[in-house]
Enzyme design. Structure first.
Site: not given
Ligand code: BGC
Ligand code: BGC
Length: 789
Positions: A511, A310
């Site tokens: 997020e 990621d």
């Protein structure tokens, strides 16, 4: 992508495809008939260390050029949630395809001395449709899809998304998220299908099949299909207190029995890639966790695809930086997602292979995993540039009518009715008033990961060509039934309506910016509308937009009917389909709904107001008891923090010339406030003043304490800059011109320089001026504490 090796050159020419011949030694047809192992071994045997390492490097589109691509030959690249082709986030589909071609062509230029040419692949976050691209169909977020309990529908969504991705020439989707969100305070709860791992497993596998096609079928990874990613392995939904990228602790088998459950299902479905998670497990970051990345994922679960990292996740491993991290590769990561620092990382990895820190065998294994996926996707058979592939450039398929129809069905099937005293379905022929600022706001209905990373902000309905707002869906349905519909965001009316529909909810986030301390829904716009209608004797339906279950006892009490609508996306008409009774209400909660506003992780019927699986049909008009409306979290405004991580706390607003600047972003009355990266993406703002302009940041309740502001001056003031708070005017001109020499610094405003500290801050600049703001907070300070700048 299509496996082209069976097609003859003539057939290709007929189909209008330009085939660039692959290497002479391995004619496409011959190589395509060899086994994967033989082909991989052959390719590896002809690659230099530099070329191998480059396959493991994934930069983001705005950090490299086509020349870099031709020179370094990255194995893949991505566009981040805020990245568009040629620096334009809102670029039309044709620009995405143009960039795809440009990079593909650069990556397939012939190489000397028998070196194999390996086409690059482009990855994107099409997490609820191909939503980085204007005009794409925006499907409901996963939390809504979980409520449909309909894997076949999710499979169709995957297929539609894959086609739209192909239209723009992209190969790879970083989706599905198969997080099992267990603490709804987590900002990514809406990316999770359910708190129940079995539901997540079923939905995740279905999306994989939709995106990639079914294993064994002729179109697997072929036409109308793209590469999928199950993410984030593993534990993303299990962090302490729901903190994004946080720590997951506990017995490993117990953790696996919840958070790893979706992976075998995705692997069985043939998922080609898995993304490593940002979180740690028992103190160890997943990106460097060999036991889990290799031992469990490859060993126990038998995963045979590639593991992608990621966003700079490797840099978070103890002892690593973004440009130096052999640990990740050694632990089992194959591709480093390294948005900007690709060059430094590439160089260190090459050196580390050469000095033996990284064994050649591990390098070959990782590169082999990347090559296998490319082979399976048909990319190594014949070199066909993106715009020559099926679906590419067929612009009518971006936001395609049949895809929008699937999305509308998904919206309807995901509505969960929590209360209905009989006001639903709306009677045909009624006079319906639609209220709430969210009613005609497609960006809010779409949530995060929509055109921009965070979504919302300054997006307006014009940014969504072809989309239907919730309001306009209701309007159409009501008119078709012979009634009248009126939109009044503020709930005003001249003729008393028969019924009101109030649309309200969370503003978009993505997020960590969406992490919360509690689940109390504190914005009172919807609540006051519902209460006003009640007082006026007008029955009202609450349509609640949110990325998670929230404490809404007050709204439930005030409404005659309450529908959890989640984040429906571009096809708002699906809501009217249910409100009008055209489609039965069948949505079921995929998450337990809290009864208390300070509820921690729930995940069970105990303590739930509505348990997992709850959802009424419209025929169920049993009364809902009066709910407790007390909530300490609402009283104790956690307002100490006004602005942090790029977001305002509840009850904090910014305005310029009376225009709202949500989350301190936007343009009005001479003020421009735009996102800026300090530590994390868009966690700060650059605020620019035209001469004579001012901006006010305020708290809607009474607060106490001094102000602490983390800031940096960009453009030194040459004329007065004043700060007004309460009755006090503080002259900032001199301190700000001194600060102009410095980097980030703190301003503390106490009673020493502002005799009466008010609940708002107004900055006014006489001349042109610009500064950056990272955080604003209030805190108690000792009496007599000086102001500092
Ligand atoms: C997210 C991933 C995403 C990646 C690329 C990360 O911050 O955690 O889910 O795929 O960025 O945009
Ligand atoms: C990117 C997202 C990514 C995030 C990580 C953003 O700049 O656009 O894709 O997930 O940064 O912090």
């Amino acid at each position: 992508m299509k496996a082209f090796w069976m097609a003859s050159a003539a057939a290709l020419a007929l189909a209008g495809c330009t085939a660039i011949p692959a290497e002479v030694e391995t004619t496409p047809v011959a190589s395509a008939m060899q086994s994967e192992d033989v082909r991989v071994a052959d390719l590896l045997s002809r690659m230099s260390v530099e070329r191998k390492v480059a396959q493991l490097i994934q930069p983001q589109i705005n950090s490299f050029t086509a020349e870099d691509m031709e020179r370094y030959r990255f194995g893949s690249y991505l566009n981040g949630g805020n990245g568009g082709p040629y620096g334009d986030e809102f670029a039309p589909g044709s620009e995405w395809l143009r960039l795809a071609d440009e990079m593909y062509i650069a990556s397939t230029q012939p190489l000397g001395s028998g070196e194999p040419v390996i086409p690059v692949i482009w990855g994107t976050d099409a997490v609820h449709g191909h939503t980085n691209v204007v005009q794409a169909t925006i499907f409901p977020h996963n939390i809504a899809l979980g409520a449909t309990r309909d894997p076949d529908l999710v499979r169709m969504i995957g297929a539609a998304t894959a086609t739209e991705i192909e239209v723009t020439g992209i190969d790879w989707n970083f989706s599905p998220t198969v997080a099992v969100a267990r603490d709804d305070r987590w900002g990514r709860t809406y990316e999770s299908y359910s708190e129940d791992p079995q539901i997540v497993a079923a939905m995740g596998a279905a999306l994989v099949e939709g995106l990639q096609g079914r294993k064994g079928d002729a179109d697997f990874l072929g036409t109308g299909r793209v590469i999928a990613t199950a993410k984030h392995f593993f534990g993303d939904g299990g962090t302490e207190q729901g903190v994004d990228q946080g720590d997951v602790n506990g017995d490993i088998e117990a953790l696996k029995s919840v958070h790893a459950v979706p992976y075998p299902a995705a692997i069985d479905a043939g998922v080609q890639t898995v993304m490593a998670s940002f979180n740690s497990i028992n103190g160890k970051k997943m990106h460097g966790n060999e036991e889990l990345l290799t031992g469990v994922l490859r060993g126990e679960l038998g995963f045979e695809g590639l593991v992608v990292g990621d966003w700079n996740g490797h840099g978070q491993i103890k002892g690593c930086t973004n440009t130096d991290c052999p640990q990740a590769l050694l632990a089992g990561l194959d591709i480093y997602m390294v948005p900007d620092d690709w060059k430094g990382l590439l160089e260190t990895l090459v050196a580390q292979v050469e000095d033996g820190t990284i064994p050649m065998a591990r390098l070959d294994e990782a590169v082999g995993s990347v090559l296998r996926v490319k082979i399976r996707a048909g990319l190594m058979d014949e070199f066909v540039k993106p715009s020559d592939r099926p679906n590419a450039g067929e612009w009518e398929k971006l936001g395609f009518a049949p895809h929008r129809q699937v999305a509308r069905t998904a919206v309807a099937k995901s509505q969960v009715v929590l209360k209905n005293d009989g006001i639903l379905p709306l009677r045909s022929g009624s006079n319906v008033l639609v209220a709430g600022s969210a009613a005609n706001n497609i960006a809010q209905a779409a949530g995060g990961w929509t055109l921009t990373w965070q979504g919302g902000g300054d997006l307006d309905n014009d940014d969504f060509p072809g989309a239907t707002s919730i309001w306009s869906g209701i309007e159409t349905a009501v008119k078709a039934g012979g009634g009248t519909a009126t939109l009044a965001a503020d709930g005003s009316y001249s003729t008393k309506p028969d019924v009101a529909v109030v649309v309200f909810g969370e503003e978009p986030y993505a997020e960590f910016a969406g992490d919360r301390k509690n689940l109390a829904f504190s914005d009172e716009e919807g609540l006051s509308l519902l209460r006003k209608f009640k007082a006026d004797g007008i029955p009202a339906v609450a349509v609640f937009l949110s990325g998670r279950p929230m404490w809404v006892n007050r709204e439930l009490n005030a409404a005659n009917a309450f529908v959890a609508s989640w984040l429906p996306g571009s096809e708002g008409a699906g809501i009217a389909d249910v409100l009008s009774g055209a489609i039965p209400a069948t949505g079921k909660l995929g998450f337990s709904w809290p009864e208390k506003c300070d509820q921690g992780p729930l995940n069970s019927a105990e303590g739930a107001l509505f348990p997992l699986g709850y959802g009424r049909s419209l025929a169920d008009t049993a009364p809902l008891r009066q709910l407790d409306e007390t909530c300490d979290a609402l009283m104790a405004h956690d307002g100490a923090e006004w602005f942090v991580n790029g977001r305002f706390s509840d009850g904090i607003t910014a305005t310029a010339g009376g225009t709202d600047l949500p989350n301190l972003r936007g343009k009005a009355a001479g003020i421009t406030a735009i996102g800026l990266d300090r530590i994390a993406q868009e966690d700060s703002r650059t605020i620019t003043f035209a001469p004579g302009s001012s901006i006010t940041i305020a708290q809607d309740s009474e607060g106490t304490g001094a102000y602490r502001i983390l800031y940096r001056v960009r453009q030194r003031p040459t004329q007065p800059v004043m700060l007004k708070t309460g009755e006090a005017d503080v002259d900032l001109t001199y301190p700000l011109s001194v600060a102009a020499e410095k980097d980030w610094r703190e301003m503390v405003i106490t009673q020493a320089c502002a005799a009466s500290l008010g609940d708002s801050l107004t900055f006014t600049s006489t001349g042109a001026f610009s500064f950056d703001i990272a955080t604003i907070s209030r805190e108690e300070v000792a009496e007599g504490t000086d102001c500092s700048f």
